[in-house]
Design a protein around this motif. Structure first.
Motif, PDB file in Angstrom:
ATOM      1  N   VAL A 277       3.355 139.399  30.929  1.00 30.35           N
ATOM      2  CA  VAL A 277       3.037 137.974  30.987  1.00 30.35           C
ATOM      3  C   VAL A 277       2.055 137.643  29.873  1.00 30.35           C
ATOM      4  O   VAL A 277       1.049 138.339  29.692  1.00 30.35           O
ATOM      5  N   PRO A 284       1.916 126.202  29.766  1.00 31.50           N
ATOM      6  CA  PRO A 284       2.705 127.201  30.494  1.00 31.50           C
ATOM      7  C   PRO A 284       2.482 128.610  29.956  1.00 31.50           C
ATOM      8  O   PRO A 284       2.186 128.795  28.767  1.00 31.50           O
ATOM      9  N   ASP A 285       2.603 129.594  30.836  1.00 36.45           N
ATOM     10  CA  ASP A 285       2.561 130.988  30.404  1.00 36.45           C
ATOM     11  C   ASP A 285       3.841 131.320  29.656  1.00 36.45           C
ATOM     12  O   ASP A 285       4.821 130.561  29.670  1.00 36.45           O
ATOM     13  N   GLY A 286       3.853 132.483  29.010  1.00 36.31           N
ATOM     14  CA  GLY A 286       5.050 132.981  28.344  1.00 36.31           C
ATOM     15  C   GLY A 286       5.352 134.392  28.803  1.00 36.31           C
ATOM     16  O   GLY A 286       4.562 135.018  29.525  1.00 36.31           O
ATOM     17  N   SER A 287       6.488 134.897  28.419  1.00 39.12           N
ATOM     18  CA  SER A 287       6.844 136.298  28.638  1.00 39.12           C
ATOM     19  C   SER A 287       6.830 137.009  27.294  1.00 39.12           C
ATOM     20  O   SER A 287       6.987 136.377  26.233  1.00 39.12           O
ATOM     21  N   ALA A 315      12.192 134.276  32.452  1.00 38.99           N
ATOM     22  CA  ALA A 315      11.101 133.400  31.998  1.00 38.99           C
ATOM     23  C   ALA A 315      11.395 131.945  32.377  1.00 38.99           C
ATOM     24  O   ALA A 315      10.505 131.227  32.854  1.00 38.99           O
ATOM     25  N   ARG A 320       8.340 129.268  32.434  1.00 35.97           N
ATOM     26  CA  ARG A 320       7.644 129.642  31.205  1.00 35.97           C
ATOM     27  C   ARG A 320       8.351 129.004  30.021  1.00 35.97           C
ATOM     28  O   ARG A 320       9.529 128.656  30.099  1.00 35.97           O
TER      29      ARG A 320
END
Length: 360
Positions: A277, A284-287, A315, A320
């Motif tokens: 992560v 937003p978070d990302g992968s 994701a 994400r």
């Protein structure tokens, strides 16, 4: 799953000369991972280093704790340089990554004048060389590699590395791909799906919630086999592998995928993807694709493409907005072509610099 004892010298006085060349009142010692001010200051230094090197900062306190916490130092050692007021002005960290390969973090305060910055840099390099000899001797090696990185645009770091005897050996493209919500349908189910005799699935979980050791060993074996002929590949034991990856602040067991070729009752591991992560404080978070490997015997069956489609769909299902990865700009496999075709573009560029240190 903590590996063998630390092979480094923990006391700076044991590896640095009595006079390391610092100005009067300056000193070199080890950082206290339990001191919040120390962690905050190292984070500030690291973020400043990133901001100058690539134009923006992404590091957080978790990234620092990976290097200096008691858990992290099972395979690491750290040094800080303080000015007469006690403020940390430089930080070095070494990591016994695998046999014959020692990673080195080298960060010097961007606010220092050139003369003081040079002195701090020299101390970090001298300390790292001594630590390389220590870990190399403990492993019974005649020569120990120091592996460090630099941003492609960081001319100050390049000059220091060249003067310290390092060679620029590789270039890496740090790539990113945006993710749309509709791509959650890119595969039938990111937890498990099948295409043309290849099953893509998450590692199985046991009753206690921990992953199946058999699956983890299968992933380790696939990655060891897939990267045998890759640049600077170094054999890593299963326990070293698991310990290191669990240290990553973005580690999640539900981001480990295994690809298997199924032929009747025969099931053979063919590929693996380990994701993490990438947390964001303002969106937003990302992968992130930490590892993607496919055994040579399975290439040409769409395994890599299937694994990448899986992490993109995963994701998207988590809301994400991106998936990042690193690719060797000099790789003969042409992996960058696959990534570009699937929508990845280069965000910034880093370099590997190496120095071989005689142990005896």
């Amino acid at each position: 799953m903590i590996p063998e004892d630390n092979r480094f010298e923990s006391d700076p006085d044991d590896v640095l000369p009595e006079d390391p060349g610092l100005p009067a009142g300056w000193l070199a010692d080890t950082p206290d991972p339990t001191d919040a001010a120390t962690v905050a200051r190292l984070t500030e230094l690291l973020r400043g280093h990133e901001r100058v090197g690539r134009g923006w900062a992404g590091a957080g306190e978790d990234d620092v704790l990976v290097e200096i916490s008691a858990h992290g130092t099972a395979m690491r050692e750290n040094l800080v340089v303080r000015d007469p007021e006690g403020t940390i002005r430089a930080w070095g960290s070494v990591h016994d990554r695998a046999e014959g390969r020692m990673l080195f973090v080298h960060v010097v305060d961007r606010e220092l004048d050139e003369h003081l910055a040079d002195r701090c840099s020299d101390v970090l390099f001298e300390w790292a060389e001594a630590q390389a000899k220590s870990v190399g001797a403990a492993r019974g090696l005649a020569e120990q590699q120091i592996d460090t990185g630099a941003f492609a645009e960081d001319e100050r770091q390049h000059a220091w590395l060249a003067d310290a005897g390092f060679d620029r050996v590789r270039t890496w493209w740090q790539m990113s791909r945006s993710v749309e919500a509709a791509e959650a349908e890119l595969v039938p189910d990111p937890t498990r799906w099948e295409r043309q005799g290849v099953v893509f699935r998450l590692v199985e979980r046991q009753g206690d919630g921990m992953p199946s050791e058999a699956d983890l060993r299968a992933i380790h074996d696939v990655l060891e086999g897939a990267f045998t002929d890759h640049f600077n590949s170094a054999e890593e034991t299963f326990h070293e592998f698991i310990h290191r990856l669990r240290e990553d602040p973005g580690h999640r067991w539900d981001h480990w995928w295994l690809a298997e070729i199924v032929d009747g009752d025969e099931v053979e591991p063919a590929g693996a993807l380990i994701g993490t992560v990438s947390e964001s404080s303002n969106g937003p978070d990302g992968s992130y694709v930490s590892y993607l490997g496919v055994l040579e015997s399975a290439r040409g069956r769409g395994v890599a493409t299937g694994l990448l489609r899986t992490i993109i769909a995963d994701a998207a299902s988590r809301q994400r907005d991106r998936v990042g990865l690193e690719v060797d700009a000099d790789s003969p496999t042409g992996a960058d072509g696959l990534y570009t075709a699937m929508g990845w573009g280069t965000k910034y560029v880093t370099e590997s610099w190496h120095r071989q240190v005689p142990v005896t």
